[in-house]
Design a protein around this motif. Structure first.
Motif, PDB file in Angstrom:
ATOM      1  N   ASN A   4       0.679  -1.307   0.105  1.00 44.75           N
ATOM      2  CA  ASN A   4      -0.049   0.063  -0.007  1.00 44.75           C
ATOM      3  C   ASN A   4       0.863   1.141   0.046  1.00 44.75           C
ATOM      4  OD1 ASN A   4       0.567   0.607   2.864  1.00 44.75           O
ATOM      5  ND2 ASN A   4      -0.821  -1.083   3.263  1.00 44.75           N
ATOM      6  N   ILE A   5       0.359   2.268  -0.165  1.00 46.74           N
ATOM      7  CA  ILE A   5       1.229   3.577  -0.440  1.00 46.74           C
ATOM      8  C   ILE A   5       1.689   3.910   0.863  1.00 46.74           C
ATOM      9  CG2 ILE A   5       0.825   6.189  -0.719  1.00 46.74           C
ATOM     10  CD1 ILE A   5       0.799   4.565  -3.281  1.00 46.74           C
ATOM     11  N   ALA A   6       1.187   3.609   2.084  1.00 45.28           N
ATOM     12  CA  ALA A   6       1.827   3.902   3.267  1.00 45.28           C
ATOM     13  C   ALA A   6       3.363   3.205   3.317  1.00 45.28           C
ATOM     14  CB  ALA A   6       0.898   3.717   4.564  1.00 45.28           C
ATOM     15  N   ARG A   7       3.332   1.868   2.982  1.00 51.42           N
ATOM     16  CA  ARG A   7       4.327   1.286   2.788  1.00 51.42           C
ATOM     17  C   ARG A   7       5.334   1.593   1.933  1.00 51.42           C
ATOM     18  NH1 ARG A   7       6.427  -1.107   6.861  1.00 51.42           N
ATOM     19  NH2 ARG A   7       8.440  -0.054   6.120  1.00 51.42           N
ATOM     20  N   VAL A   8       4.814   2.095   0.799  1.00 52.88           N
ATOM     21  CA  VAL A   8       5.776   2.639  -0.289  1.00 52.88           C
ATOM     22  C   VAL A   8       6.389   3.685   0.557  1.00 52.88           C
ATOM     23  CG1 VAL A   8       5.853   3.940  -2.453  1.00 52.88           C
ATOM     24  CG2 VAL A   8       4.448   1.986  -2.212  1.00 52.88           C
ATOM     25  N   PHE A   9       5.769   4.605   1.234  1.00 55.71           N
ATOM     26  CA  PHE A   9       6.359   5.989   1.753  1.00 55.71           C
ATOM     27  C   PHE A   9       7.271   5.573   2.911  1.00 55.71           C
ATOM     28  CE2 PHE A   9       5.681   9.294   4.905  1.00 55.71           C
ATOM     29  CZ  PHE A   9       6.338  10.171   4.554  1.00 55.71           C
ATOM     30  N   ALA A  10       6.864   4.498   3.640  1.00 57.13           N
ATOM     31  CA  ALA A  10       7.950   4.273   4.545  1.00 57.13           C
ATOM     32  C   ALA A  10       9.233   3.501   3.886  1.00 57.13           C
ATOM     33  CB  ALA A  10       7.081   3.012   5.567  1.00 57.13           C
ATOM     34  N   ASP A  11       9.212   2.677   2.973  1.00 56.63           N
ATOM     35  CA  ASP A  11      10.380   2.075   2.408  1.00 56.63           C
ATOM     36  C   ASP A  11      11.036   3.116   1.743  1.00 56.63           C
ATOM     37  OD1 ASP A  11       9.231  -0.340   3.274  1.00 56.63           O
ATOM     38  OD2 ASP A  11       8.600  -0.967   1.453  1.00 56.63           O
ATOM     39  N   ALA A  12      10.509   4.223   1.240  1.00 58.34           N
ATOM     40  CA  ALA A  12      11.324   5.283   0.564  1.00 58.34           C
ATOM     41  C   ALA A  12      12.208   6.087   1.523  1.00 58.34           C
ATOM     42  CB  ALA A  12      10.136   6.287  -0.219  1.00 58.34           C
ATOM     43  N   ILE A  13      11.771   6.398   2.586  1.00 60.65           N
ATOM     44  CA  ILE A  13      12.466   7.014   3.734  1.00 60.65           C
ATOM     45  C   ILE A  13      13.234   6.343   4.450  1.00 60.65           C
ATOM     46  CG2 ILE A  13      10.546   8.919   3.568  1.00 60.65           C
ATOM     47  CD1 ILE A  13       9.737   7.923   6.405  1.00 60.65           C
ATOM     48  N   ALA A  14      12.919   5.222   4.593  1.00 56.99           N
ATOM     49  CA  ALA A  14      13.803   4.051   5.600  1.00 56.99           C
ATOM     50  C   ALA A  14      15.496   4.215   5.436  1.00 56.99           C
ATOM     51  CB  ALA A  14      13.260   2.649   5.477  1.00 56.99           C
ATOM     52  N   PRO A  15      15.804   4.160   4.248  1.00 51.27           N
ATOM     53  CA  PRO A  15      17.529   4.185   4.118  1.00 51.27           C
ATOM     54  C   PRO A  15      17.983   5.421   4.989  1.00 51.27           C
ATOM     55  CG  PRO A  15      16.469   3.552   2.156  1.00 51.27           C
ATOM     56  CD  PRO A  15      15.390   4.100   2.940  1.00 51.27           C
ATOM     57  N   ASP A  16      17.408   6.515   4.857  1.00 55.88           N
ATOM     58  CA  ASP A  16      18.130   7.683   5.411  1.00 55.88           C
ATOM     59  C   ASP A  16      16.887   8.751   5.588  1.00 55.88           C
ATOM     60  OD1 ASP A  16      19.378  10.073   6.316  1.00 55.88           O
ATOM     61  OD2 ASP A  16      20.581  10.181   4.576  1.00 55.88           O
ATOM     62  N   PRO A  17      16.158   8.625   6.785  1.00 60.87           N
ATOM     63  CA  PRO A  17      15.183   9.753   7.162  1.00 60.87           C
ATOM     64  C   PRO A  17      15.371  11.030   7.150  1.00 60.87           C
ATOM     65  CG  PRO A  17      14.974   7.751   8.527  1.00 60.87           C
ATOM     66  CD  PRO A  17      16.488   7.761   7.725  1.00 60.87           C
ATOM     67  N   THR A  18      16.737  11.400   7.273  1.00 57.23           N
ATOM     68  CA  THR A  18      17.210  12.742   7.196  1.00 57.23           C
ATOM     69  C   THR A  18      17.841  13.338   6.107  1.00 57.23           C
ATOM     70  OG1 THR A  18      19.610  12.310   7.496  1.00 57.23           O
ATOM     71  CG2 THR A  18      18.245  12.342   9.581  1.00 57.23           C
ATOM     72  N   ARG A  19      17.682  12.579   4.779  1.00 58.41           N
ATOM     73  CA  ARG A  19      18.162  13.234   3.600  1.00 58.41           C
ATOM     74  C   ARG A  19      16.845  14.133   3.180  1.00 58.41           C
ATOM     75  NH1 ARG A  19      17.210   8.964  -1.412  1.00 58.41           N
ATOM     76  NH2 ARG A  19      15.125   8.090  -0.848  1.00 58.41           N
ATOM     77  N   PRO A  20      17.020  15.050   2.340  1.00 63.93           N
ATOM     78  CA  PRO A  20      15.956  15.785   1.742  1.00 63.93           C
ATOM     79  C   PRO A  20      14.944  15.001   0.793  1.00 63.93           C
ATOM     80  CG  PRO A  20      18.068  17.017   1.322  1.00 63.93           C
ATOM     81  CD  PRO A  20      18.618  15.695   1.823  1.00 63.93           C
ATOM     82  N   LEU A  21      13.717  14.778   1.209  1.00 70.56           N
ATOM     83  CA  LEU A  21      12.896  14.116   0.348  1.00 70.56           C
ATOM     84  C   LEU A  21      12.096  14.827  -0.543  1.00 70.56           C
ATOM     85  CD1 LEU A  21      11.616  11.132   0.144  1.00 70.56           C
ATOM     86  CD2 LEU A  21       9.947  11.932   1.576  1.00 70.56           C
ATOM     87  N   LEU A  22      11.483  15.823  -0.202  1.00 72.13           N
ATOM     88  CA  LEU A  22      10.659  17.004  -1.129  1.00 72.13           C
ATOM     89  C   LEU A  22      11.353  18.455  -0.809  1.00 72.13           C
ATOM     90  CD1 LEU A  22       8.284  17.160  -2.921  1.00 72.13           C
ATOM     91  CD2 LEU A  22       6.915  17.080  -0.980  1.00 72.13           C
TER      92      LEU A  22
END
Length: 226
Positions: A4-22
């Motif tokens: 689901n989208i929530a999991r997609v979002f979580a997986d996208a930020i998991a490697p480095d939550p501090t990097r600029p995402l948007l």
């Protein structure tokens, strides 16, 4: 694989939550707002808690979103999907409505008991004057919790569409994608396809073509959407 989208979002930020995402730009006003994965996740959690704890909404309920591409729109959409809501694609009866301040006139086409207006202020400041019949999203959402456990359902049908769109756009993991908000108003392009490939986004409103070379270099852009 994310279901689901929530999991997609979580997986996208998991490697480095501090990097600029948007990173958000408006070349007409000079605005620039940068959100890390952790910061956006905080806004998403607060939005989901607003929907669930205050409004009592959840899986099967619907939301109308009258918002342009913007970092606050990302928070609203991802919060809705985390809470299991379905984003309606056409005007009609919904359980809650989010509208930009300059689009509240379109709200008459949507039947919603709860309505939130967004000024889309670059610093997320409260509205000076809230439209009648609306609550100020920024003011209301700040009171809610910083953590939320996403529902098992929420945007499942969008996951495969996002992956296919990422392929169509030639996105790859680790890309830094520059997106012209006017050319790509669909969140499938400016939000979901990049998330599906763990790419990050530089989202530009009122894009000034003369600034592209400098912005591409400064933001380390690797891909510009056509």
């Amino acid at each position: 694989m994310a279901e689901n989208i929530a999991r997609v979002f979580a997986d996208a930020i998991a490697p480095d939550p501090t990097r600029p995402l948007l990173t958000w730009y408006d070349d007409a006003t000079g605005e620039r707002t940068e959100l890390s994965g952790a910061t956006l996740a905080n806004w998403v959690s607060k939005t989901a808690n607003l929907l669930v704890d205050e409004l009592g909404l959840g899986a099967g309920d619907t939301v109308g979103v009258l918002l342009p591409p913007h970092w606050q729109t990302a928070a609203v959409l991802l919060g809705c999907w985390s809470a299991g809501l379905t984003v309606a694609e056409t005007p009609g009866e919904v359980d809650v409505l989010f509208a930009a301040a300059d689009r509240v006139g379109q709200a008459e086409a949507w039947s919603a008991g709860d309505r939130y207006a967004l000024a889309l202020d670059p610093f997320a400041l409260p509205m000076r004057q809230v439209p009648p019949g609306f609550a100020d999203y920024v003011l209301e959402v700040r009171a809610h919790g910083d953590h939320f456990t996403p529902y098992a359902s929420g945007g499942e049908d969008l996951v495969e569409r996002a992956r296919r769109r990422a392929d169509d756009l030639g996105l790859a993991p680790g890309d830094r994608v520059l997106v012209d908000a006017a050319a790509h108003p669909d969140p499938l392009d400016w939000l979901l396809a990049p998330l599906a490939t763990a790419a990050t986004v530089v989202l530009c409103a009122n894009l000034d073509p003369t600034r592209l070379p400098t912005r591409t270099e400064t933001e380390k852009v690797t891909r510009t959407l056509p």
